[in-house]
Design a protein around this motif. Structure first.
Motif, short mmCIF file in Angstrom:
data_model
loop_
_atom_site.label_atom_id
_atom_site.label_comp_id
_atom_site.label_asym_id
_atom_site.label_seq_id
_atom_site.Cartn_x
_atom_site.Cartn_y
_atom_site.Cartn_z
N ARG A 66 0.85 -1.13 0.03
CA ARG A 66 0.04 0.02 0.14
C ARG A 66 1.05 1.27 -0.08
O ARG A 66 0.68 2.18 -0.71
CB ARG A 66 -0.95 0.06 1.17
CG ARG A 66 -1.88 1.25 1.31
CD ARG A 66 -2.82 1.12 2.62
NE ARG A 66 -2.20 1.26 3.68
CZ ARG A 66 -1.91 0.40 4.47
NH1 ARG A 66 -2.40 -0.83 4.29
NH2 ARG A 66 -1.45 0.52 5.68
N LEU A 67 1.86 1.21 0.74
CA LEU A 67 2.80 2.60 0.90
C LEU A 67 3.52 2.81 -0.49
O LEU A 67 3.87 3.66 -0.70
CB LEU A 67 3.67 2.43 2.24
CG LEU A 67 2.88 2.28 3.77
CD1 LEU A 67 4.21 2.21 4.55
CD2 LEU A 67 2.30 3.74 3.85
N PHE A 68 4.00 1.83 -1.15
CA PHE A 68 4.83 1.51 -2.13
C PHE A 68 3.73 2.26 -3.13
O PHE A 68 4.21 3.38 -4.02
CB PHE A 68 5.05 0.43 -2.65
CG PHE A 68 5.83 0.25 -4.06
CD1 PHE A 68 6.95 0.94 -4.36
CD2 PHE A 68 5.07 -0.12 -5.12
CE1 PHE A 68 7.16 1.18 -5.61
CE2 PHE A 68 5.55 0.06 -6.47
CZ PHE A 68 6.69 0.54 -6.73
N GLY A 108 1.55 10.02 -4.20
CA GLY A 108 1.17 10.26 -2.68
C GLY A 108 2.34 10.62 -1.86
O GLY A 108 3.41 10.72 -2.17
N PRO A 109 2.06 10.62 -0.46
CA PRO A 109 3.18 10.76 0.59
C PRO A 109 4.17 9.57 0.34
O PRO A 109 3.97 8.52 -0.04
CB PRO A 109 2.30 10.31 1.85
CG PRO A 109 1.04 10.75 1.62
CD PRO A 109 0.58 10.45 0.20
N SER A 123 9.75 5.20 1.29
CA SER A 123 11.07 5.56 0.95
C SER A 123 11.57 5.88 2.48
O SER A 123 12.75 5.52 2.61
CB SER A 123 11.23 6.46 -0.03
OG SER A 123 10.90 5.92 -1.34
N GLN A 124 10.80 6.48 3.05
CA GLN A 124 11.35 6.98 4.61
C GLN A 124 11.44 5.89 5.49
O GLN A 124 12.38 5.85 6.21
CB GLN A 124 10.31 8.11 5.15
CG GLN A 124 10.12 9.30 4.38
CD GLN A 124 9.32 10.28 4.91
OE1 GLN A 124 8.72 10.27 6.01
NE2 GLN A 124 8.70 11.19 4.25
N LEU A 125 10.51 4.89 5.18
CA LEU A 125 10.78 3.67 6.06
C LEU A 125 11.56 2.52 5.56
O LEU A 125 12.28 1.89 6.46
CB LEU A 125 9.06 2.90 6.08
CG LEU A 125 8.39 4.02 7.18
CD1 LEU A 125 6.88 3.18 6.95
CD2 LEU A 125 8.60 3.91 8.68
N ARG A 126 11.72 2.36 4.34
CA ARG A 126 12.49 1.20 3.80
C ARG A 126 13.39 1.57 2.78
O ARG A 126 14.00 0.84 2.38
CB ARG A 126 11.49 0.22 2.89
CG ARG A 126 10.40 -0.52 4.02
CD ARG A 126 9.36 -1.25 3.21
NE ARG A 126 9.82 -2.23 2.49
CZ ARG A 126 10.26 -3.38 2.55
NH1 ARG A 126 10.39 -3.71 4.03
NH2 ARG A 126 10.88 -4.27 1.87
#
Length: 365
Positions: free
Chosen positions: A290-292, A299-300, A304-307
């Motif tokens: 989902r974040l990817f 979107g936000p 990348s900030q996490l992984r």
């Protein structure tokens, strides 16, 4: 005085060249007395044949040719000896709530004249030619004329299969403001601003869920609805592509949350495919996807900030991704996409990406 023009466009089934996913070819043949046949198709992002003319290019070609012919007329009236006229064109197709529409076109004309002293006058005549162009006067979107300072036509734009609109991938122009289609600028900007504010509030609420779980969950649900409503408003007002990302246009975070949830429901029910996921809980895998996707579509950038860098192919190398796994992944994603009820243009754009990504991740036959 009235003039009439006629032609015929024809499509026939072609079982030798069906589209692999949609089951039919997009190829058409256009015929007119005199010029003969013109081979047409859909643009590549819409599953057409890139070697044939698509409607968007034909429309842009009509504008460019009409400008040249109108220019030769007004130059003749001004007794100007013209040696060469060249026009580069750009056309923008944007996605809206009910599909896509052409929202603007820009023509970059150049002229060469026998007498260099007449060049300033020759350049001025482009405005008059533009006013007289039948095609430019007939369309319902703005057509802008921008005259280069030098006798230098930039190279033709490169074309991409991503985000079908705009049709061409163009270098940004510093001096040109985003094209506006209607006068409701305030409504578009307000809708975009409201969506961004709602998204920021939702992320803040998620951060405090551990301390206030009940209230935070209610707020998250409320702001998710606000985000989706704002996105729908932006679509209805045809917010320009320069101001809204694909992520914004399809409904923001709630859309991708639903997409990945529907995808992993199917993963959980397929014993063989589920074995490819070593984690006992599919929740982390769902969150990563989902974040990817949120980051990829504008979107936000939490992923990348996490992984760090996505490195998708490298991350998939330890797993046996063969043809069957790729097809299963695509089938689950297609089913998940069908639950979103996206506009045809958004659906085709997203599906084109997933097909290319799935092929890239395959590391076994």
């Amino acid at each position: 005085m009235q003039h009439e023009f006629s032609l015929r466009a024809e499509w026939n089934t072609d079982t030798t060249r069906p589209h692999p996913d949609r089951g039919f070819s997009r190829d058409v043949v256009i015929q007119a007395d005199g010029p003969g046949e013109l081979l047409g198709s859909a643009a590549k992002p819409f599953h057409g044949d890139a070697a044939r003319w698509n409607p968007e290019h034909l429309l842009l070609a009509a504008l460019a040719e009409c400008h040249i012919l109108s220019y030769l007329y007004v130059a003749g009236q001004a007794e100007l000896e013209v040696e060469k006229v060249m026009v580069r064109g750009e056309l923008t197709l944007e996605a809206g709530a009910e599909g896509g529409q052409v929202t603007s076109a820009t023509l970059y004309p150049e002229v060469w004249v026998a007498d260099a002293m007449q060049l300033p006058r020759a350049r001025e005549l482009h405005e008059e030619a533009h006013r007289q162009c039948f095609i430019a006067r007939s369309v319902n979107f703005p057509v802008t004329i921008e005259i280069p300072n030098q006798h230098q036509i930039p190279e033709l734009p490169k074309f991409s299969s991503r985000l079908g609109a705009p049709i061409a991938v163009l270098k940004p122009r510093q001096s040109k403001k985003p094209s506006q289609v209607t006068g409701n600028d305030d409504a578009r900007l307000a809708a975009i601003r409201a969506e961004h504010e709602a998204e920021q509030q939702r992320r803040t609420n998620i951060a405090v869920q551990h301390t206030e779980p009940a209230d935070a969950q209610e707020d998250a649900n409320a702001t998710a609805e606000q985000t989706q409503a704002a996105a729908q408003t932006a679509q209805r007002t045809n917010a320009p592509a320069e101001q809204t990302s694909f992520y914004d246009q399809v409904g923001g975070e709630p859309t991708f949350r639903k997409l990945t949830a529907e995808f992993y429901k199917q993963v959980a029910d397929d014993e063989d495919f589920r074995a490819m996921y070593p984690e006992e809980d599919l929740g982390p895998a769902e969150e990563r996807l989902r974040l990817f996707l949120i980051q990829y579509w504008g979107g936000p950038t939490d992923y990348s900030q996490l992984r760090g860098h996505p490195r998708l192919r490298a991350r998939h190398m330890p797993y046996h991704v063969d043809t069957q796994a790729r097809e299963t992944w695509l089938r689950f994603m297609r089913n998940a996409m069908d639950t979103l009820e996206l506009s045809p243009l958004h659906d085709d754009t997203m599906w084109d990406y997933f097909q290319r990504a799935a092929r890239a991740m395959q590391n076994r036959h």
